[in-house]
Motif scaffolding. Structure first.
Motif, short mmCIF file in Angstrom:
data_model
loop_
_atom_site.label_atom_id
_atom_site.label_comp_id
_atom_site.label_asym_id
_atom_site.label_seq_id
_atom_site.Cartn_x
_atom_site.Cartn_y
_atom_site.Cartn_z
N ASN A 293 4.74 7.34 -3.99
CA ASN A 293 5.17 6.38 -2.97
C ASN A 293 5.12 6.92 -1.56
OD1 ASN A 293 5.70 4.26 -4.74
ND2 ASN A 293 7.78 4.96 -5.12
N SER A 294 5.25 8.24 -1.40
CA SER A 294 5.41 8.82 -0.07
C SER A 294 4.19 9.63 0.35
CB SER A 294 6.64 9.74 -0.03
OG SER A 294 7.81 9.01 -0.27
N GLU B 194 5.74 11.50 5.59
CA GLU B 194 7.07 10.95 5.28
C GLU B 194 7.94 12.01 4.61
OE1 GLU B 194 5.19 6.51 4.76
OE2 GLU B 194 5.42 7.79 3.01
N SER C 151 15.29 9.57 8.18
CA SER C 151 15.03 8.59 7.13
C SER C 151 13.76 7.80 7.44
CB SER C 151 16.22 7.65 6.97
OG SER C 151 16.47 6.97 8.17
N VAL C 152 13.09 7.42 6.37
CA VAL C 152 11.82 6.70 6.51
C VAL C 152 11.58 5.89 5.24
CG1 VAL C 152 10.50 8.68 5.66
CG2 VAL C 152 9.37 6.97 7.07
N TYR C 153 10.99 4.72 5.39
CA TYR C 153 10.59 3.95 4.21
C TYR C 153 9.27 4.50 3.70
CZ TYR C 153 14.01 0.39 5.55
OH TYR C 153 15.16 -0.28 5.88
N PRO C 154 9.15 4.75 2.41
CA PRO C 154 7.88 5.25 1.87
C PRO C 154 6.80 4.18 1.93
CG PRO C 154 9.68 5.42 0.25
CD PRO C 154 10.19 4.64 1.41
N ALA D 181 6.04 2.36 -1.38
CA ALA D 181 7.10 1.71 -2.16
C ALA D 181 6.83 0.21 -2.25
CB ALA D 181 8.46 1.97 -1.51
N PHE E 54 7.93 -2.07 0.46
CA PHE E 54 7.39 -1.83 1.80
C PHE E 54 5.87 -1.96 1.86
CE2 PHE E 54 7.03 0.83 5.75
CZ PHE E 54 7.87 0.06 6.53
N LYS E 55 5.24 -2.17 0.72
CA LYS E 55 3.77 -2.23 0.68
C LYS E 55 3.19 -3.33 1.55
CE LYS E 55 2.15 -0.02 -3.49
NZ LYS E 55 1.63 -0.22 -4.84
N THR F 256 2.88 -2.02 4.99
CA THR F 256 1.79 -1.04 5.02
C THR F 256 0.44 -1.75 5.00
OG1 THR F 256 3.17 0.58 3.88
CG2 THR F 256 0.79 0.96 3.85
N TYR G 141 6.19 5.91 14.99
CA TYR G 141 7.48 5.68 14.33
C TYR G 141 8.57 6.00 15.35
CZ TYR G 141 11.14 5.90 10.75
OH TYR G 141 12.28 5.68 10.01
#
Length: 129
Positions: free
Chosen positions: A65-66, A70, A79-82, A85, A88-89, A92, A113
């Motif tokens: 995922n990451s 990340e 902190s970061v969204y993968p 994931a 969150f795709k 992306t 970011y």
């Protein structure tokens, strides 16, 4: 050279345009739907060279995922969204689609970011971070 910052959203995105002296250009910030976004940026490119910063992942991890970037942020306590994931795709994929739409032009594109930048520079928003 114009600098464009995009906060990519699911339904609409916020866009800010700065000139070479980091002054905000009018009318900005503005909001637009994803489908209109690349067209508006390409029109701006007709007037000037552009550097576009997109606040969204611009690629998926090779596995898992990451992405490595990340993982590095997480090791630094940021902190970061993968990017890979499931939840969150969509963001992306939107970032990747925008990058691909702009890739055939003379526009320079970078992934940004802002939260990580604020954390590293110790510029936190009161009551928010």
């Amino acid at each position: 050279m114009l600098h464009i910052g995009i906060d990519l959203g699911k339904y609409k995105s916020a866009v800010a345009v700065l000139d070479e002296h980091a002054k905000i250009c009018e009318p900005t910030p503005f909001y637009c739907k994803m489908l209109e976004l690349s067209e508006k940026i390409i029109k701006l490119a007709g007037k000037d060279n552009l550097l576009v910063g997109i606040d969204a992942p611009l690629n998926l991890p090779k596995k898992g995922n990451s992405r490595e970037c990340e993982k590095k942020l997480l090791r630094q306590g940021i902190s970061v969204y993968p990017a890979g994931a499931e939840f969150f795709k969509e963001v992306t994929q939107s970032g990747m689609m925008l990058r691909n739409r702009l890739a055939n032009s003379t526009i320079q594109i970078v992934e940004i970011y802002p939260y990580a930048s604020r954390k590293r520079l110790n510029i936190m928003r009161p009551g928010k971070d």
